[in-house]
Design an enzyme around this catalytic site. Sequence first.
Site, PDB file in Angstrom:
ATOM      1  N   ASP A 252      -3.218  -6.218  -3.556  1.00  0.00           N
ATOM      2  CA  ASP A 252      -2.667  -5.295  -3.142  1.00  0.00           C
ATOM      3  C   ASP A 252      -2.641  -5.138  -1.681  1.00  0.00           C
ATOM      4  O   ASP A 252      -3.456  -5.334  -1.013  1.00  0.00           O
ATOM      5  CB  ASP A 252      -3.113  -3.947  -3.490  1.00  0.00           C
TER       6      ASP A 252
ATOM      7  N   GLU B 162       1.056  -8.752  -2.196  1.00  0.00           N
ATOM      8  CA  GLU B 162       1.978  -7.533  -1.958  1.00  0.00           C
ATOM      9  C   GLU B 162       1.887  -7.390  -0.428  1.00  0.00           C
ATOM     10  O   GLU B 162       0.854  -6.963   0.029  1.00  0.00           O
ATOM     11  CB  GLU B 162       1.682  -6.353  -2.751  1.00  0.00           C
TER      12      GLU B 162
END
Length: 592
Positions: free
Chosen positions: A260, A297
């Site tokens: 993330d 990401e």
Amino acid sequence: MTRGTTPTPARGPFDLWAPKPSRVRLALGPADATEVVEMTRGDDGWWTPAEPVPAGGEVDYGYLVDDSGTVLPDPRSRRQPQGVHERSRTYDPATYTWGDAAWTGRQLPGSVVYELHVGTFTPEGTLDAAIGKLGHLRDIGVDLVELLPVNGFNGTHNWGYDGVLWHTVAEQYGGPAAYQRFVDACHQAGLGVVQDVVYNHLGPSGNYLPVYGPYLTSGRNTWGDSVNLDGEGSAEVRRYILDNVRMWLHDYHVDALRLDAVHALEDTSPVHLLEEMAIEVAALSAHLRRPLTLIAESDLNDPKLITPREAGGYGLDAQWSDDFHHAVHVALTRETSGYYADFEPLSALAKVCEEGFFHAGTWSSFREREHGVPIDTEHMPTWRLVVANQNHDQIGNRAVGDRIAEVLDDDQLACAALLTLAGPFTPMLFQGEEWAASSPFQFFTSHPEPELGKATAEGRISEFAKMGWDPAVVPDPQDPETFRRSQLDWTELSSGRHAVLLDVYRRLGELRRTVPALTDPAFTSISCTADEGTRVFTMERAGTLMAINFGDSPADLTVDPDLAVLFATPTGAELLPGGALSLPPHVGVLLG
């Protein structure tokens, strides 16, 4: 393991890294029958029980720090049966008997990823219930199941990004044993598992890491205090993260991690944490003899992340490309607020498909600066970019969490699927998009602390101020109905537009498996056109032609007469002898 083959010193099950306190005691057993054991500190800041502690079986435990009488959980806890503020419970993953001995892994090239949130994927909201839907995922051509974060959080339900105990699996989802059953079932069904992990911040409730040591720094990112990756004591903090990576891949047999918001990892070390992660995962993959994949990401649009280490990159396998989503979204919806503004011309979609990024050193009006770095399309394979026409962020980070099914017709939704599944990149689907699910995916929380709930709701509106949200229409994240509305309705699949779209996804999934051109990884084979007047887009690639009419009027094209229709969106298109192609409004076709 540390970098290379140097082993980490053997640690006991109750050893604790806590350089900050001057005294630590181990509390064993439940609250009404606690045995307190003094701990001794080594020069390296690790504490060890001062006397032998019985091992074996499950036991509740925690730590008394300095003179506090409050028992705190273990930062490396595997289970928190009573919640993130309470005592930990030992769990030995080696006690599980795996049934996936024949599993040899699943590589990312050629695969289809399916993103799901355990709590809203089924009415039960558990990992065991999700096992019952694996047949559906196989039926639409999914290869890898990506779970939003599952680690411990405070409250009854959560998006997953407020986790505080990274080594746990939330009891709300079934705990670590249920997680092992889920991964095992996926593998036996021929599906790999991607776990979404958050290493850039911790949630606001239940984070006791600062009590123990310098896990965090004074700097902040969008979501909270930054993690200490390069300051004093950072070696053990990095080890904490790297051991967590190993836990998922080794102990729980996970096939890939989605990392993330790596742009929020502040690290000036000679070897960036992401590169160190890639080094260790590559070594583990070689040992286990199955593919292990790292997907970032990143908001940086920087191919350095996915450039092999041999060529000076970090060596991650893939990264998300939001530019693809934005270009597809704007082409279909004509929405141009906030970060969508730069993607208004249809040529933005053509550029993304040919070059991977739209912003590659270009001016970003939303960021008010130049953004991105070009991809070396001569050498970079297209599969290293993971793309979606919808995902948890792009739906949930809208004012009311609405899906594109709310504003698009069936042909337009099928065009989104066509671009994603028959385009050049690694496609990722978001739960329910394959049947145009009517449920939104709204941002929800269940903070027991009222002040946290209020602060979260206000902070969210402030964070997205540039998107022009009307605060009056934004659902209250703390309202249980916000969570309930976001749960999928599995009774929809067989009727109306839901059945129509499900058939679209099944057919496209089958085409990806049978037409080699659709998984060709060469950027150099892609040639796109975008007519701003007619709003017709074409993409030629490895002997196939995709043609989409984004406009509101019919369009006529002349194509290679040797091509045949492999796929058409529900309204259909007419291909006459001689190569005359008639495209009704909003219709897309794939010819080959």
